[in-house]
Each structure stands twice: as structure tokens, then as C-alpha cells.
Scaffold this motif. Structure first.
Motif, PDB file in Angstrom:
ATOM      1  N   GLU A 234     -21.259 -32.407  20.776  1.00  0.00           N
ATOM      2  CA  GLU A 234     -21.243 -33.561  21.671  1.00  0.00           C
ATOM      3  C   GLU A 234     -19.939 -33.666  22.451  1.00  0.00           C
ATOM      4  O   GLU A 234     -18.910 -33.126  22.048  1.00  0.00           O
ATOM      5  CB  GLU A 234     -21.466 -34.854  20.862  1.00  0.00           C
ATOM      6  N   ARG A 235     -20.014 -34.415  23.545  1.00  0.00           N
ATOM      7  CA  ARG A 235     -18.836 -34.633  24.367  1.00  0.00           C
ATOM      8  C   ARG A 235     -17.857 -35.565  23.651  1.00  0.00           C
ATOM      9  O   ARG A 235     -18.252 -36.461  22.942  1.00  0.00           O
ATOM     10  CB  ARG A 235     -19.219 -35.314  25.682  1.00  0.00           C
ATOM     11  N   SER A 236     -16.571 -35.349  23.917  1.00  0.00           N
ATOM     12  CA  SER A 236     -15.574 -36.277  23.390  1.00  0.00           C
ATOM     13  C   SER A 236     -15.359 -37.428  24.367  1.00  0.00           C
ATOM     14  O   SER A 236     -14.873 -38.490  24.015  1.00  0.00           O
ATOM     15  CB  SER A 236     -14.255 -35.548  23.118  1.00  0.00           C
ATOM     16  N   GLU A 237     -15.763 -37.196  25.608  1.00  0.00           N
ATOM     17  CA  GLU A 237     -15.685 -38.248  26.618  1.00  0.00           C
ATOM     18  C   GLU A 237     -17.016 -38.334  27.329  1.00  0.00           C
ATOM     19  O   GLU A 237     -17.704 -37.335  27.482  1.00  0.00           O
ATOM     20  CB  GLU A 237     -14.600 -37.925  27.654  1.00  0.00           C
ATOM     21  N   ILE A 238     -17.373 -39.528  27.731  1.00  0.00           N
ATOM     22  CA  ILE A 238     -18.641 -39.677  28.446  1.00  0.00           C
ATOM     23  C   ILE A 238     -18.454 -40.579  29.657  1.00  0.00           C
ATOM     24  O   ILE A 238     -17.705 -41.557  29.609  1.00  0.00           O
ATOM     25  CB  ILE A 238     -19.757 -40.211  27.505  1.00  0.00           C
TER      26      ILE A 238
ATOM     27  N   LEU B   2     -15.584 -41.924  19.810  1.00  0.00           N
ATOM     28  CA  LEU B   2     -14.965 -41.721  18.506  1.00  0.00           C
ATOM     29  C   LEU B   2     -15.841 -40.785  17.678  1.00  0.00           C
ATOM     30  O   LEU B   2     -17.058 -40.904  17.685  1.00  0.00           O
ATOM     31  CB  LEU B   2     -14.806 -43.058  17.767  1.00  0.00           C
ATOM     32  N   HIS B   3     -15.218 -39.874  17.006  1.00  0.00           N
ATOM     33  CA  HIS B   3     -15.898 -38.950  16.098  1.00  0.00           C
ATOM     34  C   HIS B   3     -17.115 -38.254  16.701  1.00  0.00           C
ATOM     35  O   HIS B   3     -18.218 -38.359  16.170  1.00  0.00           O
ATOM     36  CB  HIS B   3     -16.336 -39.675  14.812  1.00  0.00           C
ATOM     37  N   PRO B   4     -16.949 -37.587  17.831  1.00  0.00           N
ATOM     38  CA  PRO B   4     -18.096 -36.844  18.384  1.00  0.00           C
ATOM     39  C   PRO B   4     -18.433 -35.643  17.499  1.00  0.00           C
ATOM     40  O   PRO B   4     -17.546 -35.070  16.871  1.00  0.00           O
ATOM     41  CB  PRO B   4     -17.582 -36.390  19.751  1.00  0.00           C
ATOM     42  N   LEU B   5     -19.702 -35.298  17.442  1.00  0.00           N
ATOM     43  CA  LEU B   5     -20.098 -34.103  16.715  1.00  0.00           C
ATOM     44  C   LEU B   5     -19.661 -32.878  17.521  1.00  0.00           C
ATOM     45  O   LEU B   5     -19.312 -32.985  18.692  1.00  0.00           O
ATOM     46  CB  LEU B   5     -21.617 -34.072  16.523  1.00  0.00           C
TER      47      LEU B   5
ATOM     48  N   TRP C 162     -22.295 -51.276  30.955  1.00  0.00           N
ATOM     49  CA  TRP C 162     -21.857 -49.911  31.215  1.00  0.00           C
ATOM     50  C   TRP C 162     -22.905 -48.986  30.613  1.00  0.00           C
ATOM     51  O   TRP C 162     -23.185 -49.051  29.422  1.00  0.00           O
ATOM     52  CB  TRP C 162     -20.489 -49.661  30.579  1.00  0.00           C
ATOM     53  N   VAL C 163     -23.476 -48.157  31.438  1.00  0.00           N
ATOM     54  CA  VAL C 163     -24.563 -47.287  31.016  1.00  0.00           C
ATOM     55  C   VAL C 163     -24.106 -45.834  31.074  1.00  0.00           C
ATOM     56  O   VAL C 163     -23.578 -45.400  32.099  1.00  0.00           O
ATOM     57  CB  VAL C 163     -25.781 -47.458  31.958  1.00  0.00           C
ATOM     58  N   PRO C 164     -24.288 -45.089  29.981  1.00  0.00           N
ATOM     59  CA  PRO C 164     -23.916 -43.664  30.034  1.00  0.00           C
ATOM     60  C   PRO C 164     -24.727 -42.957  31.109  1.00  0.00           C
ATOM     61  O   PRO C 164     -25.937 -43.139  31.182  1.00  0.00           O
ATOM     62  CB  PRO C 164     -24.296 -43.136  28.647  1.00  0.00           C
ATOM     63  N   VAL C 165     -24.066 -42.196  31.954  1.00  0.00           N
ATOM     64  CA  VAL C 165     -24.790 -41.510  33.021  1.00  0.00           C
ATOM     65  C   VAL C 165     -24.846 -40.006  32.769  1.00  0.00           C
ATOM     66  O   VAL C 165     -25.219 -39.243  33.634  1.00  0.00           O
ATOM     67  CB  VAL C 165     -24.189 -41.794  34.416  1.00  0.00           C
ATOM     68  N   GLU C 166     -24.456 -39.599  31.582  1.00  0.00           N
ATOM     69  CA  GLU C 166     -24.627 -38.196  31.226  1.00  0.00           C
ATOM     70  C   GLU C 166     -24.973 -38.097  29.755  1.00  0.00           C
ATOM     71  O   GLU C 166     -24.758 -39.034  28.995  1.00  0.00           O
ATOM     72  CB  GLU C 166     -23.378 -37.374  31.572  1.00  0.00           C
ATOM     73  N   SER C 167     -25.526 -36.965  29.392  1.00  0.00           N
ATOM     74  CA  SER C 167     -25.938 -36.752  28.014  1.00  0.00           C
ATOM     75  C   SER C 167     -24.718 -36.644  27.111  1.00  0.00           C
ATOM     76  O   SER C 167     -23.681 -36.136  27.520  1.00  0.00           O
ATOM     77  CB  SER C 167     -26.766 -35.474  27.922  1.00  0.00           C
ATOM     78  N   ILE C 168     -24.842 -37.152  25.874  1.00  0.00           N
ATOM     79  CA  ILE C 168     -23.727 -36.993  24.940  1.00  0.00           C
ATOM     80  C   ILE C 168     -23.659 -35.560  24.433  1.00  0.00           C
ATOM     81  O   ILE C 168     -22.652 -35.126  23.903  1.00  0.00           O
ATOM     82  CB  ILE C 168     -23.815 -37.967  23.737  1.00  0.00           C
ATOM     83  N   LYS C 169     -24.755 -34.832  24.590  1.00  0.00           N
ATOM     84  CA  LYS C 169     -24.729 -33.416  24.237  1.00  0.00           C
ATOM     85  C   LYS C 169     -23.903 -32.664  25.273  1.00  0.00           C
ATOM     86  O   LYS C 169     -24.008 -32.937  26.468  1.00  0.00           O
ATOM     87  CB  LYS C 169     -26.149 -32.829  24.217  1.00  0.00           C
ATOM     88  N   ASP C 170     -23.118 -31.757  24.793  1.00  0.00           N
ATOM     89  CA  ASP C 170     -22.230 -31.038  25.693  1.00  0.00           C
ATOM     90  C   ASP C 170     -22.952 -29.889  26.377  1.00  0.00           C
ATOM     91  O   ASP C 170     -22.721 -28.728  26.086  1.00  0.00           O
ATOM     92  CB  ASP C 170     -21.020 -30.521  24.912  1.00  0.00           C
ATOM     93  N   CYS C 171     -23.857 -30.227  27.271  1.00  0.00           N
ATOM     94  CA  CYS C 171     -24.565 -29.190  28.007  1.00  0.00           C
ATOM     95  C   CYS C 171     -24.702 -29.619  29.455  1.00  0.00           C
ATOM     96  O   CYS C 171     -24.608 -30.800  29.774  1.00  0.00           O
ATOM     97  CB  CYS C 171     -25.943 -28.937  27.404  1.00  0.00           C
ATOM     98  N   ALA C 172     -24.906 -28.662  30.305  1.00  0.00           N
ATOM     99  CA  ALA C 172     -24.988 -28.953  31.725  1.00  0.00           C
ATOM    100  C   ALA C 172     -26.322 -29.605  32.066  1.00  0.00           C
ATOM    101  O   ALA C 172     -27.374 -29.134  31.661  1.00  0.00           O
ATOM    102  CB  ALA C 172     -24.819 -27.670  32.525  1.00  0.00           C
ATOM    103  N   VAL C 173     -26.264 -30.710  32.774  1.00  0.00           N
ATOM    104  CA  VAL C 173     -27.471 -31.357  33.256  1.00  0.00           C
ATOM    105  C   VAL C 173     -27.577 -31.089  34.741  1.00  0.00           C
ATOM    106  O   VAL C 173     -26.626 -31.296  35.485  1.00  0.00           O
ATOM    107  CB  VAL C 173     -27.417 -32.887  33.004  1.00  0.00           C
TER     108      VAL C 173
END
Ligand SMILES: [Zn+2]
Length: 108
Positions: A41-45, A35-38, A56-67
Motif C-alpha cells: 500500500e501507499r504511504s501517502e494518499i 499510518l502503518h501502510p501495508l 476529503w475523499v481519497p482519489v487514488e487506490s491505497i494499493k501501490d499500483c498504477a491506475v
């Protein structure tokens, strides 16, 4: 910046410092809408289910960049949570080739 060899293994190869074995991967994955991503940031994670703490653990960065190493976030969680705990029957070891491949991708 210097990095301890064990930290290197944990964070870059996903090998537990406790057992010397790769971490068990998430039991399953799901995609959560944020909800309300900057703007940056990603809108989906993507999240993974931990067998140990059942979270449930986020497995990617909320920043919208390639890891480069996607599992990095999972490994960070696994390093502090699993403490050597493995999913029963999960005996897959990394092949030497996988590690070389990983190192190559990291530019090492
Ligand atoms: Zn956990």
C-alpha cells in the motif's frame, strides 16, 4: 462481464448519469500520510475535497499500483454523493477529443 452504458459513462468518463454532465472536480487536493501502510500500500494518499459533503475523499487506490484513469475514485464518490450537484460556474464539458483520448487509454 457486461457493463451498462450508463455505468460505463459514470465510471469511465466521469459523466453524471443524473445530469449527463461531467462531475465537478474536487475543490482542492491534499496529500495525507497513512499510518502503518501495508507493504503493497501507499504511504501517502491523495485526497480531494468534495463541494457537496465537504469530506476529503481519497482519489487514488491505497494499493501501490498504477491506475490508468486517476479520476476513477473521485467519480465513484461523485456518482453517489453529488446527485447532479455542480460547483456554480463549473460549466466545462468534455470535448469530444478528451473522450476519444480517454477511450484510447482504456484500450477501447
Ligand atoms: Zn461528497
Amino acid at each position: 462481464m457486461t457493463i451498462h452504458p450508463l455505468e460505463f459513462l459514470v465510471f469511465f468518463l466521469g459523466v453524471s448519469a443524473t445530469t449527463g454532465r461531467p462531475f465537478s472536480p474536487p475543490l482542492s487536493y491534499r496529500t495525507t500520510t497513512r499510518l502503518h501502510p501495508l507493504k503493497t500500500e501507499r504511504s501517502e494518499i491523495l485526497e480531494g475535497r468534495c463541494h457537496k459533503c465537504k469530506k476529503w475523499v481519497p482519489v487514488e487506490s491505497i494499493k501501490d499500483c498504477a491506475v490508468k484513469v486517476k479520476e476513477l475514485f473521485w467519480w465513484k464518490h461523485a456518482a453517489t454523493c453529488h446527485q447532479g450537484s455542480q460547483v456554480p460556474g463549473d460549466d466545462d464539458f468534455y470535448e469530444q477529443d478528451d473522450i476519444s483520448c480517454c477511450l484510447e487509454e482504456l484500450g477501447l
